[in-house]
Write a protein that holds these residues in place. Structure first.
Motif, PDB file in Angstrom:
ATOM      1  N   VAL A   1      29.805  20.133  43.590  1.00  0.00           N
ATOM      2  CA  VAL A   1      28.795  20.997  42.976  1.00  0.00           C
ATOM      3  C   VAL A   1      27.452  20.480  43.463  1.00  0.00           C
ATOM      4  O   VAL A   1      27.118  19.302  43.269  1.00  0.00           O
ATOM      5  CB  VAL A   1      28.846  20.938  41.436  1.00  0.00           C
ATOM      6  CG1 VAL A   1      27.689  21.732  40.826  1.00  0.00           C
ATOM      7  CG2 VAL A   1      30.187  21.455  40.922  1.00  0.00           C
TER       8      VAL A   1
ATOM      9  N   PHE B   1      33.817  17.713  34.919  1.00  0.00           N
ATOM     10  CA  PHE B   1      33.787  18.057  36.347  1.00  0.00           C
ATOM     11  C   PHE B   1      34.628  17.063  37.151  1.00  0.00           C
ATOM     12  O   PHE B   1      35.434  17.457  37.995  1.00  0.00           O
ATOM     13  CB  PHE B   1      32.349  18.095  36.876  1.00  0.00           C
ATOM     14  CG  PHE B   1      31.588  19.319  36.479  1.00  0.00           C
ATOM     15  CD1 PHE B   1      31.825  20.541  37.097  1.00  0.00           C
ATOM     16  CD2 PHE B   1      30.626  19.276  35.483  1.00  0.00           C
ATOM     17  CE1 PHE B   1      31.126  21.681  36.729  1.00  0.00           C
ATOM     18  CE2 PHE B   1      29.925  20.408  35.110  1.00  0.00           C
ATOM     19  CZ  PHE B   1      30.172  21.620  35.734  1.00  0.00           C
TER      20      PHE B   1
ATOM     21  N   TYR C   1      35.627  17.500  40.860  1.00  0.00           N
ATOM     22  CA  TYR C   1      34.308  17.882  41.376  1.00  0.00           C
ATOM     23  C   TYR C   1      33.346  16.698  41.385  1.00  0.00           C
ATOM     24  O   TYR C   1      33.259  15.952  40.411  1.00  0.00           O
ATOM     25  CB  TYR C   1      33.668  18.975  40.511  1.00  0.00           C
ATOM     26  CG  TYR C   1      34.352  20.308  40.604  1.00  0.00           C
ATOM     27  CD1 TYR C   1      33.978  21.241  41.567  1.00  0.00           C
ATOM     28  CD2 TYR C   1      35.372  20.640  39.717  1.00  0.00           C
ATOM     29  CE1 TYR C   1      34.612  22.471  41.646  1.00  0.00           C
ATOM     30  CE2 TYR C   1      36.002  21.870  39.791  1.00  0.00           C
ATOM     31  CZ  TYR C   1      35.621  22.778  40.755  1.00  0.00           C
ATOM     32  OH  TYR C   1      36.251  23.991  40.826  1.00  0.00           O
TER      33      TYR C   1
ATOM     34  N   VAL D   1      29.266  15.957  41.575  1.00  0.00           N
ATOM     35  CA  VAL D   1      28.010  16.663  41.311  1.00  0.00           C
ATOM     36  C   VAL D   1      26.885  15.976  42.076  1.00  0.00           C
ATOM     37  O   VAL D   1      26.763  14.749  42.041  1.00  0.00           O
ATOM     38  CB  VAL D   1      27.684  16.698  39.801  1.00  0.00           C
ATOM     39  CG1 VAL D   1      26.302  17.297  39.548  1.00  0.00           C
ATOM     40  CG2 VAL D   1      28.762  17.473  39.033  1.00  0.00           C
TER      41      VAL D   1
ATOM     42  N   ARG E   1      30.897  25.920  34.064  1.00  0.00           N
ATOM     43  CA  ARG E   1      32.224  25.442  33.600  1.00  0.00           C
ATOM     44  C   ARG E   1      33.156  26.616  33.343  1.00  0.00           C
ATOM     45  O   ARG E   1      34.313  26.582  33.746  1.00  0.00           O
ATOM     46  CB  ARG E   1      32.072  24.609  32.315  1.00  0.00           C
ATOM     47  CG  ARG E   1      31.599  23.202  32.552  1.00  0.00           C
ATOM     48  CD  ARG E   1      31.438  22.458  31.257  1.00  0.00           C
ATOM     49  NE  ARG E   1      32.643  22.586  30.438  1.00  0.00           N
ATOM     50  CZ  ARG E   1      33.036  21.687  29.556  1.00  0.00           C
ATOM     51  NH1 ARG E   1      32.347  20.586  29.390  1.00  0.00           N
ATOM     52  NH2 ARG E   1      34.122  21.856  28.845  1.00  0.00           N
TER      53      ARG E   1
END
Length: 157
Positions: free
Chosen positions: A36, A62, A67, A69, A151
């Protein structure tokens, strides 16, 4: 939607930027992971702090879904270090002072504020898949509530 925006399926523009500790961080560092990338206008401002803290508070969700970030702004590393310390931010903040990465992601452009038109950072979020392709491209996002929407969009709720 303007034709110059990135769309799902396109290759994510590659970049290497300095983080708050002046270490080089590259998108290639996260190859094989979902990433992200969110662009925000300025460190240590109320709206940007709200958005960053929302990412901080949801980072475990996340991360559990695979993921990474990354936050990117036109600030210098020193300002990013102060911002990270002030708000206990636990993910990389990257410096893009010449806004070349923001331009590559089409997150730099015309803005209007109080009747004035100028060039600036457009608050935007991108999700890059494991193959380096844009999975999600969201422009003109709101600082408040955006992480919760992201989300939901990613099926993480």
């Amino acid at each position: 939607m303007p034709e110059n925006r990135l769309v799902a399926g396109e290759p994510a523009p590659l970049f290497t930027l300095s983080d708050a500790n002046e270490q080089q961080v590259s998108l290639k560092d996260f190859a094989g992971r979902k990433t992200v990338i969110y662009f925000y206008p300025a460190a240590s401002t109320p709206a940007c702090a709200k958005q960053a803290c929302d990412f901080r508070d949801n980072l475990n969700t996340f991360a559990a879904a695979g993921y990474q970030v990354l936050g990117i702004s036109p600030d210098e590393p020193k300002a990013l270090a102060k911002f990270a310390a002030e708000d206990s931010l636990n993910f990389p903040l990257l410096a893009d002072p010449d806004h070349r990465v923001a331009e590559a992601y089409r997150a730099w452009g015309e803005k209007k504020n109080y009747g004035r038109t100028y060039q600036g950072l457009i608050r935007s979020t991108f999700v890059v898949d494991e193959k380096g392709l844009i999975e999600v491209a969201q422009y003109n996002v709101r600082a408040t509530g955006h992480v919760a929407k992201l989300r939901r969009d990613l099926g993480l709720d």
